[in-house]
Design a protein around this motif. Structure first.
Motif: not given
Length: 311
Positions: A82-87, A93-96, A106-108
């Motif tokens: 799941v890509q959580v950045g770009g905000a 942090l909430k998405l992560a 995994s996270l991206l």
């Protein structure tokens, strides 16, 4: 030091399906989408990335997409990144934390897109904040300078990550760049001349897949794996069997297809249009400011792809 995230294969950065009526999420197609990919040998999924228009969705929408894909992947046994950045950071942090709670694989994470980092230490400090919100999940850095304007050495990033251990769950990067010198070098950080180190590097550039695999990459995340996954698999297989001339033929066919698609506009809307044309899965339109292709463009694209793929 063993790999924190050891997936080695092709991963599809899936499109987010939107309704043609009001551009709302259309999550009902995801089960059929997952089956379509699994049947074609794609056993790993990246959601909310560039192809998935993650940066065009709000937090709640991105969470819903993650939840639906997690539910489906639990049945299909596909890996889920799941890509959580770009905000803004609070949203990242909430998405992560949400992805961690969903027990994804995994996270991206992109760098901050406004307060851009100036060096690898600042990238790792940012990833540390994100990783602290997801204490159970490996995290990878999303290196895509053409979109972010952040262009650092990934070899240097891996070296600093290994030396500092600032981000204990740091697992590698998605390497969307054509600098294969840096790409081949970063693979060996923490290893030696004959073996990879503890970090994973996923190639993110479809047009240089053959060269990257020949230089040691063993994983890739490519938009075309949604549309024509057989070409990616064929390139991968040719390298493993050291059949490089055959691999060149598959790579050139894939490159020609990419050119036939992207000559009609920007990467995401043209690739999404190609997916709609070449599969039975309706991804719907892209969200503004990305623009749909005209009917004439779609017809030209379909005809040219048909010629290329039938060669």
């Amino acid at each position: 030091m063993s790999k924190i995230y050891a997936f080695e294969d092709l991963m599809a950065p899936v499109f987010t399906p939107f309704s043609r009526d009001d551009l709302s999420l259309n999550l009902d197609v995801i089960p059929a989408y997952a089956d379509y990919l699994a049947e074609r040998g794609i056993h790993a999924i990246l959601v909310n990335g560039t192809s998935g228009e993650g940066m065009s969705m709000n937090v709640e929408e991105r969470q819903k997409v993650t939840e639906r894909w997690k539910e489906v992947c639990s049945t299909t046994c596909q890996e889920l990144m799941v890509q959580v950045g770009g905000a803004p950071l609070p949203d990242v942090l909430k998405l992560a934390a949400h992805a961690d709670k969903c027990d994804v694989d995994s996270l991206l994470c992109l760098p901050d897109l406004f307060n851009k980092p100036n060096n690898v230490k600042e990238i790792l400090e940012y990833l540390q904040l994100v990783s602290n919100a997801a204490p159970n999940t490996p995290i990878l850095y999303y290196h895509i300078p053409a979109f972010t304007g952040v262009n650092v050495s990934i070899t240097e990033l891996f070296s600093e990550a290994l030396k500092s251990n600032l981000v204990p769950r740091f697992a590698g990067a998605k390497f969307t760049h054509s600098n294969l010198e840096d790409g081949a070098s970063c693979l060996r950080v923490g290893g030696n001349e004959d073996s990879h180190g503890p970090y994973s590097a996923f190639l993110g550039s479809d047009e240089i897949l053959l060269g990257a695999f020949a230089l040691g990459f063993n994983a890739a995340i490519g938009t075309t794996f949604n549309i024509m996954p057989d070409l990616g698999k064929s390139i991968q297989r040719a390298v493993y069997m050291k059949q490089y001339e055959e691999g060149q033929q598959f790579q050139w066919k894939l490159t020609r297809a990419v050119r036939a698609i992207t000559k009609h506009g920007r990467w995401v809307p043209t690739m999404k249009a190609a997916m709609n044309l070449l599969s039975d899965i309706d991804m719907g339109p892209p969200r503004p400011p990305l623009k749909c292709l005209s009917p004439d463009q779609e017809m030209e694209m379909k005809d040219e792809l048909s010629r290329i793929l039938s060669d």
